[in-house]
Scaffold this motif. Sequence first.
Motif, PDB file in Angstrom:
ATOM      1  N   LYS A   1     -41.786  -9.505 -77.222  1.00 44.73           N
ATOM      2  CA  LYS A   1     -41.668  -9.301 -76.130  1.00 44.73           C
ATOM      3  C   LYS A   1     -39.952 -10.699 -75.685  1.00 44.73           C
ATOM      4  CE  LYS A   1     -42.635  -8.467 -70.998  1.00 44.73           C
ATOM      5  NZ  LYS A   1     -43.420  -7.835 -70.406  1.00 44.73           N
ATOM      6  N   HIS A   2     -38.671  -9.927 -74.854  1.00 39.12           N
ATOM      7  CA  HIS A   2     -38.189 -10.934 -75.163  1.00 39.12           C
ATOM      8  C   HIS A   2     -38.211 -11.425 -73.928  1.00 39.12           C
ATOM      9  CE1 HIS A   2     -34.019 -11.854 -74.356  1.00 39.12           C
ATOM     10  NE2 HIS A   2     -34.351 -11.958 -72.697  1.00 39.12           N
ATOM     11  N   LYS A   3     -38.146 -12.935 -73.587  1.00 43.19           N
ATOM     12  CA  LYS A   3     -38.701 -13.772 -72.612  1.00 43.19           C
ATOM     13  C   LYS A   3     -37.372 -14.427 -71.947  1.00 43.19           C
ATOM     14  CE  LYS A   3     -40.960 -18.687 -72.246  1.00 43.19           C
ATOM     15  NZ  LYS A   3     -41.717 -19.663 -72.831  1.00 43.19           N
ATOM     16  N   PRO A   4     -37.808 -14.225 -70.765  1.00 41.21           N
ATOM     17  CA  PRO A   4     -36.377 -14.378 -69.651  1.00 41.21           C
ATOM     18  C   PRO A   4     -35.639 -15.984 -70.482  1.00 41.21           C
ATOM     19  CG  PRO A   4     -37.497 -13.665 -68.396  1.00 41.21           C
ATOM     20  CD  PRO A   4     -38.636 -13.799 -70.239  1.00 41.21           C
ATOM     21  N   LEU A   5     -34.652 -16.342 -69.843  1.00 39.51           N
ATOM     22  CA  LEU A   5     -34.593 -17.862 -69.696  1.00 39.51           C
ATOM     23  C   LEU A   5     -34.143 -18.264 -69.302  1.00 39.51           C
ATOM     24  CD1 LEU A   5     -30.507 -16.753 -72.259  1.00 39.51           C
ATOM     25  CD2 LEU A   5     -33.669 -17.251 -72.914  1.00 39.51           C
ATOM     26  N   PRO A   6     -33.956 -19.739 -68.893  1.00 41.10           N
ATOM     27  CA  PRO A   6     -34.399 -20.105 -67.590  1.00 41.10           C
ATOM     28  C   PRO A   6     -33.658 -20.367 -66.822  1.00 41.10           C
ATOM     29  CG  PRO A   6     -34.322 -21.937 -69.852  1.00 41.10           C
ATOM     30  CD  PRO A   6     -34.343 -20.076 -70.639  1.00 41.10           C
ATOM     31  N   VAL A   7     -33.363 -20.721 -65.443  1.00 35.42           N
ATOM     32  CA  VAL A   7     -32.695 -20.307 -64.292  1.00 35.42           C
ATOM     33  C   VAL A   7     -32.349 -21.753 -63.612  1.00 35.42           C
ATOM     34  CG1 VAL A   7     -31.902 -19.001 -62.408  1.00 35.42           C
ATOM     35  CG2 VAL A   7     -33.858 -17.976 -64.054  1.00 35.42           C
TER      36      VAL A   7
ATOM     37  N   ASP B   1     -25.879 -32.751 -66.847  1.00 33.87           N
ATOM     38  CA  ASP B   1     -26.604 -31.641 -67.249  1.00 33.87           C
ATOM     39  C   ASP B   1     -27.812 -31.691 -67.390  1.00 33.87           C
ATOM     40  OD1 ASP B   1     -24.532 -31.032 -69.282  1.00 33.87           O
ATOM     41  OD2 ASP B   1     -25.192 -32.634 -71.013  1.00 33.87           O
ATOM     42  N   THR B   2     -28.176 -30.403 -67.142  1.00 38.43           N
ATOM     43  CA  THR B   2     -29.980 -30.089 -67.587  1.00 38.43           C
ATOM     44  C   THR B   2     -30.666 -30.207 -68.311  1.00 38.43           C
ATOM     45  OG1 THR B   2     -29.288 -27.744 -67.602  1.00 38.43           O
ATOM     46  CG2 THR B   2     -29.366 -28.791 -65.434  1.00 38.43           C
ATOM     47  N   PRO B   3     -31.332 -30.505 -68.631  1.00 34.15           N
ATOM     48  CA  PRO B   3     -32.477 -30.335 -69.536  1.00 34.15           C
ATOM     49  C   PRO B   3     -31.646 -28.783 -70.675  1.00 34.15           C
ATOM     50  CG  PRO B   3     -34.116 -31.490 -68.070  1.00 34.15           C
ATOM     51  CD  PRO B   3     -32.665 -30.795 -67.383  1.00 34.15           C
ATOM     52  N   TYR B   4     -31.977 -28.091 -70.168  1.00 30.41           N
ATOM     53  CA  TYR B   4     -31.696 -26.829 -70.528  1.00 30.41           C
ATOM     54  C   TYR B   4     -30.295 -27.223 -71.547  1.00 30.41           C
ATOM     55  CZ  TYR B   4     -30.298 -21.401 -71.332  1.00 30.41           C
ATOM     56  OH  TYR B   4     -29.965 -20.736 -71.557  1.00 30.41           O
ATOM     57  N   HIS B   5     -28.920 -27.824 -70.614  1.00 28.28           N
ATOM     58  CA  HIS B   5     -28.297 -26.837 -71.312  1.00 28.28           C
ATOM     59  C   HIS B   5     -27.833 -28.608 -72.427  1.00 28.28           C
ATOM     60  CE1 HIS B   5     -26.015 -26.241 -66.761  1.00 28.28           C
ATOM     61  NE2 HIS B   5     -26.756 -24.677 -68.393  1.00 28.28           N
TER      62      HIS B   5
ATOM     63  N   ALA C   1     -38.576 -26.718 -76.860  1.00 31.95           N
ATOM     64  CA  ALA C   1     -37.931 -27.720 -76.009  1.00 31.95           C
ATOM     65  C   ALA C   1     -38.586 -27.529 -74.899  1.00 31.95           C
ATOM     66  CB  ALA C   1     -36.424 -28.286 -75.741  1.00 31.95           C
ATOM     67  N   TYR C   2     -39.302 -28.811 -74.037  1.00 33.31           N
ATOM     68  CA  TYR C   2     -40.095 -28.437 -72.666  1.00 33.31           C
ATOM     69  C   TYR C   2     -38.957 -28.654 -71.475  1.00 33.31           C
ATOM     70  CZ  TYR C   2     -43.329 -27.483 -69.004  1.00 33.31           C
ATOM     71  OH  TYR C   2     -43.568 -27.496 -68.245  1.00 33.31           O
ATOM     72  N   ILE C   3     -38.887 -27.141 -71.060  1.00 35.75           N
ATOM     73  CA  ILE C   3     -37.799 -27.452 -69.593  1.00 35.75           C
ATOM     74  C   ILE C   3     -38.777 -26.929 -68.249  1.00 35.75           C
ATOM     75  CG2 ILE C   3     -35.812 -26.621 -68.928  1.00 35.75           C
ATOM     76  CD1 ILE C   3     -35.556 -26.813 -71.644  1.00 35.75           C
ATOM     77  N   PRO C   4     -38.751 -28.475 -67.621  1.00 31.99           N
ATOM     78  CA  PRO C   4     -39.395 -28.204 -66.547  1.00 31.99           C
ATOM     79  C   PRO C   4     -38.940 -26.445 -65.455  1.00 31.99           C
ATOM     80  CG  PRO C   4     -37.542 -30.212 -66.331  1.00 31.99           C
ATOM     81  CD  PRO C   4     -37.164 -29.219 -68.140  1.00 31.99           C
ATOM     82  N   ASP C   5     -40.506 -26.178 -65.057  1.00 29.81           N
ATOM     83  CA  ASP C   5     -39.674 -24.962 -64.475  1.00 29.81           C
ATOM     84  C   ASP C   5     -40.299 -23.871 -64.879  1.00 29.81           C
ATOM     85  OD1 ASP C   5     -40.757 -26.217 -61.900  1.00 29.81           O
ATOM     86  OD2 ASP C   5     -38.979 -26.867 -61.754  1.00 29.81           O
ATOM     87  N   TYR C   6     -40.209 -23.668 -66.321  1.00 29.15           N
ATOM     88  CA  TYR C   6     -40.171 -22.661 -67.442  1.00 29.15           C
ATOM     89  C   TYR C   6     -41.010 -22.900 -68.597  1.00 29.15           C
ATOM     90  CZ  TYR C   6     -37.460 -19.997 -70.725  1.00 29.15           C
ATOM     91  OH  TYR C   6     -37.310 -18.903 -71.720  1.00 29.15           O
ATOM     92  N   GLY C   7     -40.756 -23.955 -68.942  1.00 32.36           N
ATOM     93  CA  GLY C   7     -42.155 -24.057 -70.301  1.00 32.36           C
ATOM     94  C   GLY C   7     -41.310 -24.134 -72.041  1.00 32.36           C
TER      95      GLY C   7
END
Length: 324
Positions: free
Chosen positions: A84-90, A138-142, A223-229
């Motif tokens: 199943k597609h996992k939504p990307l971090p916001v 930059d955010t951790p995601y970026h 990679a672990y992204i805060p408030d996302y996983g």
Amino acid sequence: MPEFEIQHITRYIYESMVRDSANQVILFPIKDEYQDVLKQELIITGNPVVDTHIDYYGNEVGSFTFSERHNQLTINSRVTVSTKHKPLPVNDIFPGHQWDDLKRLQNMVPYIDFLKQEYFEGLDELEKVVEKELSKDDTPYHVALRFCRYVYDNFEYIKGVTTVETTLDEIWKIKAGVCQDFAHILMEMLRLVHIPARYVSGYICTNKNGLRGEGATHAWAEAYIPDYGWLGIDPTNDCIANETHVRLAVGRNFTDCSPVKGVYKGSSGHKLEVAVSVDDENSLNKEFAPVTETPATASPATVYSKNSYQRHVEMMMQQQQQQQ
């Protein structure tokens, strides 16, 4: 939801008769809200009993011993997986808050192993690269995406120039390798900026889209992204690992996730053959590749879910050989 049928065959061919082959297999895909195993059949030479347990990282691990004399051992996993597609971090949280959240994870048990830096001689050079690639906004995601692009752009994908024993120093010097090497370098970069990073083994299940590692065993990082996983990132293909990446196992590095490893009594000379085939929902009626056996026949293995600590320790003592 996409469905994939995957057949993963590992065959050891020995130069003379051997016995007491004790093996560990991590061939059971992860089950969670984004991935489910619809059916699985594990066929092993000699029909040994397979004990399974859940390891420290949440992977399902099987172990078995084939005691009879044999000159060939085949492990054939046939599995149907839906994803199943996992939504990307916001990115709706200030970068500073996200980096503060990551600082709080540094002494928390679930993340400590994924923050430990592996020292190698090129670490100082890598640190300079990391500093150059960072931006204060930059955010951790970026950052994770930028580091992924750096590995993709600066390391050449060449099969056969590395093995599972190749060190980070060697990978850094030649700036080349395959999926597991790319994943290890990316994890080093992420850990340098205190982003927890873990290794993932599995398969890319696309239909001839030109991706490296397509229809074969593959490796990437999370990679672990805060408030996302955990966010899957594939530096071999510079993409986010999502519904077309089937996960087998996660760990600190390749050693934690090796699909097959073991030890046996007999001559050290042996040959390893690995074959992986993947069919999507558009071709699910396709026959699995046949498996030939000599002289022992392959039968469906009996799998028991129980913790077998002593056998697990045996399996970790020595690797026969591992596939790319």
